[in-house]
Design a protein around this motif. Structure first.
Motif, mmCIF file in Angstrom:
data_model
loop_
_atom_site.group_PDB
_atom_site.id
_atom_site.type_symbol
_atom_site.label_atom_id
_atom_site.label_comp_id
_atom_site.label_asym_id
_atom_site.label_seq_id
_atom_site.Cartn_x
_atom_site.Cartn_y
_atom_site.Cartn_z
ATOM 1 N N ILE A 93 4.794 0.534 1.000
ATOM 2 C CA ILE A 93 5.926 0.588 0.056
ATOM 3 C C ILE A 93 6.085 1.974 -0.569
ATOM 4 O O ILE A 93 7.079 2.260 -1.218
ATOM 5 C CB ILE A 93 5.813 -0.484 -1.058
ATOM 6 N N CYS A 141 0.825 -1.213 0.000
ATOM 7 C CA CYS A 141 0.000 0.000 0.000
ATOM 8 C C CYS A 141 0.853 1.255 0.000
ATOM 9 O O CYS A 141 2.075 1.193 0.196
ATOM 10 C CB CYS A 141 -0.912 0.015 1.232
ATOM 11 N N GLY A 142 0.205 2.389 -0.198
ATOM 12 C CA GLY A 142 0.843 3.692 -0.057
ATOM 13 C C GLY A 142 0.288 4.359 1.190
ATOM 14 O O GLY A 142 -0.936 4.400 1.378
ATOM 15 N N ARG A 170 2.980 8.577 0.379
ATOM 16 C CA ARG A 170 2.364 9.517 -0.555
ATOM 17 C C ARG A 170 2.500 10.960 -0.093
ATOM 18 O O ARG A 170 2.439 11.868 -0.912
ATOM 19 C CB ARG A 170 0.889 9.155 -0.755
ATOM 20 N N PHE A 214 -3.677 3.811 1.068
ATOM 21 C CA PHE A 214 -4.381 3.459 -0.170
ATOM 22 C C PHE A 214 -3.927 2.069 -0.630
ATOM 23 O O PHE A 214 -2.724 1.779 -0.665
ATOM 24 C CB PHE A 214 -3.948 4.389 -1.312
ATOM 25 N N GLU A 215 -4.882 1.233 -1.013
ATOM 26 C CA GLU A 215 -4.597 0.009 -1.765
ATOM 27 C C GLU A 215 -5.794 -0.214 -2.698
ATOM 28 O O GLU A 215 -6.516 0.751 -2.963
ATOM 29 C CB GLU A 215 -4.251 -1.178 -0.851
HETATM 30 N N1 URA Z 1 -0.474 -0.117 -3.838
HETATM 31 C C1 URA Z 1 -1.357 0.878 -4.056
HETATM 32 O O1 URA Z 1 -2.507 0.638 -4.418
HETATM 33 N N2 URA Z 1 -0.921 2.151 -3.892
HETATM 34 C C2 URA Z 1 0.336 2.462 -3.548
HETATM 35 O O2 URA Z 1 0.663 3.643 -3.442
HETATM 36 C C3 URA Z 1 1.251 1.397 -3.329
HETATM 37 C C4 URA Z 1 0.803 0.103 -3.484
#
Ligand code: URA
Ligand code: R1P
Length: 291
Positions: free
Chosen positions: A261, A118-119, A264, A236-237
């Motif tokens: 990872i 995710c971010g 933002r 966010f994912e």
């Molecule tokens: N997955 C996402 O959906 N967003 C990200 O910023 C990093 C991984």
């Protein structure tokens, strides 16, 4: 009793379900979901014994045992549209009789844990941190197609959020849904609880601007500032909302845990994130082997 037509529950000639290519009995009741098919091996390499494997499109499955506990790992690919397929087909493998095409009277409740990336949208959550989605927020709209959506969603937060952002009339209504209490407790000492947005895309739907400008360039700022009874957005994912929503409707325990990872807000990124994901997998297998 309602009989489900061949066009609705599609069974392949080998007796397996349409997309997952799995037959009843081939899945364990504890299931790890990963986005990337390559991550299935990263999980199953920890199993001491493998009993079933299947692959079709982006859906790869391995069932085996970890420390004596039967578990499966299934890849979903990207997006809540894939989660719709995966969760409905997994549930059907347990709760629909393929012979009579009828819903079984006695239901099997499953444990579904998504391990993703995710971010983060809060500066204090860094690369490698693990966020458990205590509340998943769907910007994708999938759950809005299902009867019973209003009974399981947090309607007050939804209303407050739409008012706060001046939610665009062309966007689908967001849904806020709590994850399994049992799983939140299980992972409480190894994850940070958060409120996670599942976006229907990686770029403008998460506020990214390469060549195409987001329709509302202020939306991420409004998301970062939103607060409701102590709940703030963390990350966010792209899949957790549908997993949380469909699982609640079907009576399964589910949550999403993601390794950060990308940052933002601080604009940091770790392209070599595999070692962090390895740690998340090892920790999660250990926890799930205890229930
Ligand atoms: N997955 C996402 O959906 N967003 C990200 O910023 C990093 C991984
Ligand atoms: C985007 O790069 C993908 O990464 C995240 C998002 O949810 C989306 O699927 O999760 P996974 O690493 O599980 O795929």
């Amino acid at each position: 009793m309602r009989q489900i037509a061949p066009s609705e529950l599609i069974i392949n000639s080998d007796g397996s379900i349409f997309h997952l290519h799995l037959r009843p009995g081939q899945l364990a009741t504890t299931i790890i979901l990963v986005g990337d098919p390559g991550r299935v091996r990263q999980v199953s390499s920890h199993f001491e014994r493998i009993e079933a494997e299947a692959a079709n499109r982006e859906f790869t499955t391995v069932t085996g045992t970890y420390k004596g506990k039967r578990m499966s790992v299934v890849s979903t690919g990207i997006g809540t549209d894939n989660i719709d397929i995966v969760v409905n087909e997994i549930d059907a493998l347990f709760n629909i009789d393929f012979g009579t095409r009828t819903v079984k009277e006695e239901k099997t409740s499953l444990t579904l844990v998504r391990l993703g990336t995710c971010g983060s949208i809060t500066p204090d959550l860094r690369i490698g941190d693990l966020i458990l989605s205590r509340i998943s927020v769907g910007f994708d709209g999938l759950l809005n197609y299902y009867h019973g959506r209003n009974e399981i969603c947090e309607l007050e937060i939804e209303q407050a959020f739409m008012e706060h952002t001046g939610w665009g009339r062309l966007l689908t209504a967001p849904y806020f849904i709590r994850c399994s209490e049992m799983l939140a407790k299980l992972f409480a000492d190894t994850t940070v609880e958060g409120m996670t947005i599942s976006a229907p895309g990686f770029y403008a739907p998460q506020g990214r601007y390469l060549r195409l400008r987001p329709a509302d360039p202020e939306l991420n700022g409004k998301i970062e500032r939103f607060e409701y009874q102590g709940h703030r957005f963390t990350n966010f994912e792209m899949e957790g909302s549908a997993l949380a929503g469909l699982s609640r409707l079907l009576g399964h325990e589910a949550t999403t845990i993601c390794t950060v990872i990308a940052q933002r807000v601080a604009l940091g990124m770790e392209p070599d994130y595999r070692p962090f994901v390895d740690k998340m997998i090892a920790m999660s297998l250990e926890k799930l082997s205890q229930i």
